[in-house]
Design an enzyme around this catalytic site. Structure first.
Site, PDB file in Angstrom:
ATOM      1  N   HIS A  87       0.826  -1.217   0.000  1.00 40.14           N
ATOM      2  CA  HIS A  87       0.000   0.000   0.000  1.00 40.14           C
ATOM      3  C   HIS A  87       0.858   1.263   0.000  1.00 40.14           C
ATOM      4  O   HIS A  87       0.360   2.345  -0.273  1.00 40.14           O
ATOM      5  CB  HIS A  87      -1.068  -0.020   1.102  1.00 40.14           C
ATOM      6  CG  HIS A  87      -0.608   0.243   2.498  1.00 40.14           C
ATOM      7  ND1 HIS A  87      -0.310  -0.767   3.390  1.00 40.14           N
ATOM      8  CD2 HIS A  87      -0.419   1.390   3.170  1.00 40.14           C
ATOM      9  CE1 HIS A  87       0.039  -0.238   4.549  1.00 40.14           C
ATOM     10  NE2 HIS A  87      -0.017   1.071   4.444  1.00 40.14           N
ATOM     11  N   ASP A 223       1.182  -7.734   2.130  1.00 40.22           N
ATOM     12  CA  ASP A 223       1.290  -6.290   1.898  1.00 40.22           C
ATOM     13  C   ASP A 223       2.759  -5.850   1.791  1.00 40.22           C
ATOM     14  O   ASP A 223       3.294  -5.210   2.679  1.00 40.22           O
ATOM     15  CB  ASP A 223       0.590  -5.548   3.050  1.00 40.22           C
ATOM     16  CG  ASP A 223       0.294  -4.101   2.700  1.00 40.22           C
ATOM     17  OD1 ASP A 223       0.856  -3.593   1.710  1.00 40.22           O
ATOM     18  OD2 ASP A 223      -0.492  -3.460   3.433  1.00 40.22           O
ATOM     19  N   SER A 683       3.992   2.290   8.231  1.00 39.54           N
ATOM     20  CA  SER A 683       3.714   1.280   7.212  1.00 39.54           C
ATOM     21  C   SER A 683       4.989   0.940   6.456  1.00 39.54           C
ATOM     22  O   SER A 683       5.666   1.828   5.955  1.00 39.54           O
ATOM     23  CB  SER A 683       2.677   1.806   6.225  1.00 39.54           C
ATOM     24  OG  SER A 683       1.416   1.768   6.803  1.00 39.54           O
TER      25      SER A 683
HETATM   26  N1  ARG Z   1      -4.653   0.343   7.334  1.00 43.92           N
HETATM   27  C1  ARG Z   1      -3.360   0.321   6.724  1.00 43.92           C
HETATM   28  C2  ARG Z   1      -2.551   1.524   7.129  1.00 43.92           C
HETATM   29  O1  ARG Z   1      -3.051   2.597   7.233  1.00 43.92           O
HETATM   30  C3  ARG Z   1      -3.427   0.363   5.240  1.00 43.92           C
HETATM   31  C4  ARG Z   1      -3.846  -0.891   4.652  1.00 43.92           C
HETATM   32  C5  ARG Z   1      -4.054  -0.783   3.170  1.00 43.92           C
HETATM   33  N2  ARG Z   1      -5.051  -1.737   2.795  1.00 43.92           N
HETATM   34  C6  ARG Z   1      -6.252  -1.420   2.368  1.00 43.92           C
HETATM   35  N3  ARG Z   1      -7.136  -2.368   2.195  1.00 43.92           N
HETATM   36  N4  ARG Z   1      -6.591  -0.196   2.068  1.00 43.92           N
HETATM   37  O2  ARG Z   1      -1.357   1.430   7.271  1.00 43.92           O
END
Ligand code: ARG
Length: 748
Positions: A87, A223, A683
């Site tokens: 992401h 991811d 992330s």
């Molecule tokens: N919640 C995660 C974060 O903010 C991002 C995950 C991305 N995945 C998604 N399905 N949008 O780090």
């Protein structure tokens, strides 16, 4: 006496930490040695503080990257190979995707270095060192009395300190405020500007589970994405060039594929973006009642509007995928935050701390004099802004960051303005100038104007690259209509009054009929006219007028509350100063602010809430700290955008062809949990074991702790990471990119 007290405190601290297993804290690397190293070693760390953060020798920090300022990456080979989240690479992958080469859908793998793709604008920043500049700054500020003088002094002193620290080097630096201005630190950085895409799994792996699984455990998402950092031939940062070479890093993380077990030491280094751990009870209440539900309300409409067109055309789907994912990510975030702030009773806990603070200062007249207004000034601010917060959220969510044209039209019009003004001013000068001076002035005028036109040309190109007229028109109609109906009239942008019968569909149609700012062809024509020297005034254009209204509201609201805000900020500064004095035995850590931090703890499961339990389609991971391929396969919904799986992955599963990446029980693990303290910006961060080896890549948090940015949830807050063995399995077995594995230092 003192000794006994501190001994008593030490015992009770050990006791609580054994009981609660709290691993709260985003620690500054330069203070690990003083504040944390003993505790870390007692929990299983085998390294010294110097091996984690050192100014003179290579250390773990030299493998940690701030990726473009929005994510974290880590170096995993001596050739500059960088691992981060899918992401985090999403925007880059999207940029290179077309209907015929859809890398989002199919994945991308460079089989040789020459196939790696430079991502324009993406940077990789390493921390060279950090310095405490608190004393210099506070001393200088104490000499100034007015807010204005303080701000001016701060600005000039920062520039001076930065200059001194970076002079004669290619480094850059910034100074940031910590603990609401109680402390200041300078960060000296080295930024590389040639970052290339190396490998990305298909979305069906990298974003498996989509928005349904986002922010939740159990999880089965691969991811991750790979990039490579390139330097000039001298090893220093250089603009993109075919001659650049893979970076020779000071340190790269060895990759440990031996697997993790519950209780293992785990730490994460990275760049958490922002937390608000000292937010007052009043601030939390406003967030619950007003801010969070409003963001969700606007984004519901924004997402549905985009989705309607995305489902119709693959081209539009690719164009809007990144904007959609970003919007959806925080749409779900605010739902979870609102819900968990209530469930976890955060207001009560904040109130308790505030009562404690009041009791503490009221015990001494000096303290009383200093701190008695702090909470009141904070509360006043929220009382005042309570009436405006919904309107302000609309300005941002439905206006400034609503339809794409708003910021583009506002900026473009400013460029047009600047061109007219430059021409006028210079032409006046030219007409008064002597013959010799004329040529020089004309050249100067043309240079400035040409630069402005080039800027407009560039932004126009990139703006319309991901732009679908129907989607945009619908965003205008739907978002403005919602705004009109949900926000008090006094807080409407001025142009709403001119919209006949508040019919925003008609308004949108008209705007798209005539405005140049919503159609690339018209913009290109306008740019040609500019180049031909024509005078252009678009200040009466519908798109410009509405954009200007939104931006004016945005800026004026900041001005309107400036005084209350100043008091509130000073209130927070005093509140934090006070609670630190009140709890001298406790180590405090500052709010996240996109500077490098370390958090440590252990691999650890938790009690998943009944609500989440009732939602899952696979029990895999519910009662433990990891998930497996079994659960991933169980979750599949063929044909569903979020839960479909690539055939190749299913084949590998059928054959149990996991190679060296299987766990001792023969199963392949996908994701795992630790109790580390992270937030957005972390992330892509490396999860590192007690030996300094990479065991995973952090990518998310869990639903039960969605209030975690405001208040760390000792019992249930977890970090969700991709098990490094799953990442390597996908690279090696799924994609056949084993040459990348060969680059790594694999610990077996
Ligand atoms: N919640 C995660 C974060 O903010 C991002 C995950 C991305 N995945 C998604 N399905 N949008 O780090």
């Amino acid at each position: 006496m003192k000794k006994i007290v501190s001994l008593f405190l030490a015992i009770s601290l050990v006791f609580t930490s054994l009981n609660v297993k709290a691993d709260e804290g985003m620690w500054l690397p330069m203070f690990i040695k003083r504040l944390n190293i003993k505790d870390m070693q007692s929990k299983g760390l085998k390294l010294t503080a110097e091996e984690i953060y050192s100014v003179n020798n290579s250390s773990l920090k030299d493998a940690i990257i701030s990726l473009g300022g929005f994510c974290t990456g880590e170096i995993i080979s001596d050739q500059g190979l960088m691992l981060t989240n899918h992401h985090c690479g999403y925007d880059a992958i999207q940029q290179f995707s077309t209907v015929t080469n859809n890398y989002l859908r199919d994945g991308f793998w460079a089989m040789t270095k020459s196939e790696e793709k430079n991502v324009p604008g993406l940077t990789a920043t390493f921390l060279v060192r950090m310095e405490d500049v608190t004393a210099e700054i506070l001393e200088a500020l104490a000499e100034q009395s007015s807010k204005k003088d303080k701000a001016a002094k701060l600005k000039s002193l920062k520039a001076e300190l930065i200059k001194k620290a970076t002079e004669g080097t290619h480094y850059t630096a910034y100074i940031k405020e910590f603990f609401f201005g109680n402390e200041y630190y300078m960060f000296i950085n080295e930024t590389f500007e040639d970052v290339r895409l190396v490998g990305a799994p298909p979305e069906s792996v990298g974003k498996y589970g989509g928005d349904t699984d986002n922010w939740m455990w159990p999880r089965h998402t691969g991811d991750f994405t790979l990039f490579r950092v390139y330097s000039g031939e001298d090893g220093k940062p250089a603009k993109y060039s075919a001659e650049n070479i893979p970076l020779k890093p000071k340190h790269h993380l060895p990759v440990n594929i031996k697997g993790v077990k519950e209780g293992d030491f785990a730490m994460i280094m990275g760049y958490p973006g922002s937390t608000d751990r000292y937010l007052s009870s009043f601030g939390v209440q406003q967030l619950i009642d007003k801010k969070a539900p409003t963001v969700v309300e606007v984004r519901d409409v924004k997402l549905a509007t985009m989705k309607a067109q995305m489902d119709k055309k693959e081209k539009v789907d690719i164009m809007y995928s990144s904007k959609y994912a970003q919007t959806a990510n925080y749409w779900k975030y605010y739902q979870g935050q609102g819900e968990q702030l209530k469930t976890n009773k955060v207001v009560d806990r904040k109130t308790q701390l505030e009562r404690q603070f009041e009791e503490w200062y009221s015990k001494s007249p000096e303290r009383e004099a200093k701190y008695q207004n702090a909470l009141k000034d904070i509360r006043d601010y929220y009382d005042l802004t309570d009436k405006y917060i919904i309107g302000n959220t609309y300005v941002m969510e439905a206006g400034v960051r609503g339809p794409n044209y708003v910021l583009y039209a506002w900026r473009s019009n400013r460029i047009l303005d600047a061109i007219s003004k430059t021409r006028k001013k210079m032409n006046d000068l030219i007409s008064d100038a002597s013959e010799e001076e004329k040529a020089k002035l004309i050249a100067e005028r043309d240079k400035t104007v040409n630069n402005l036109i080039a800027a407009l040309e560039n932004s126009t190109k990139s703006h319309f690259k991901n732009y679908d007229k129907t989607t945009e028109k619908n965003l205008v109609a739907n978002l403005f209509d919602l705004y009109y109906n949900k926000v008090d009239k006094e807080q409407h942008p001025a142009f709403f009054a001119d919209v006949k019968k508040a019919n925003f569909k008609r308004y949108a149609r008209k705007m798209f009929w005539c405005s140049p700012f919503v159609k690339e062809k018209r913009m290109n024509k306008l740019i040609s006219k500019l180049k031909a020297g024509k005078e252009i005034d678009e200040s009466e254009d519908k798109a410009v007028k509405s954009a200007n209204d939104f931006l004016a509201m945005y800026f004026s609201s900041a001005a309107k509350f400036a005084e209350a805000e100043e008091k509130m900020e000073e209130g927070y500064r005093l509140f934090i100063e006070g609670i630190r004095l009140m709890q001298p035995e406790k180590s405090f850590y500052p709010n996240a602010n996109s500077t490098q931090r370390l958090t440590y703890g252990q691999v650890l499961s938790y009690g998943v809430s009944d609500k989440v339990k009732a939602m899952v389609r696979s029990k895999d991971g519910l009662d433990t700290y990891y998930t497996t391929m079994e659960g991933l396969i169980e979750k599949e919904i063929p044909g569903d955008q979020e839960f479909s799986l690539p055939a190749r992955l299913k084949e590998l599963y059928e054959k149990k062809d996991y190679g060296q990446y299987a766990d001792a029980d023969g199963k392949l693990r996908v994701n795992f949990l630790t109790n580390n303290d992270i937030t957005g910006g972390n992330s892509g961060s490396p999860v590192i074991d007690g030996n300094g080896y990479l065991i995973g890549t952090a990518f998310d948090g869990n639903w039960e702790a969605m209030s975690g940015d405001i208040s760390f949830e000792n019992k249930v807050q977890r970090t969700i990471s991709v098990d490094i063995r799953y990442t390597l399995f996908i690279i090696d077995k799924y994609a056949g990119a084993s040459h990348l594995i060969d680059e790594m230092t694999v610990i077996k």
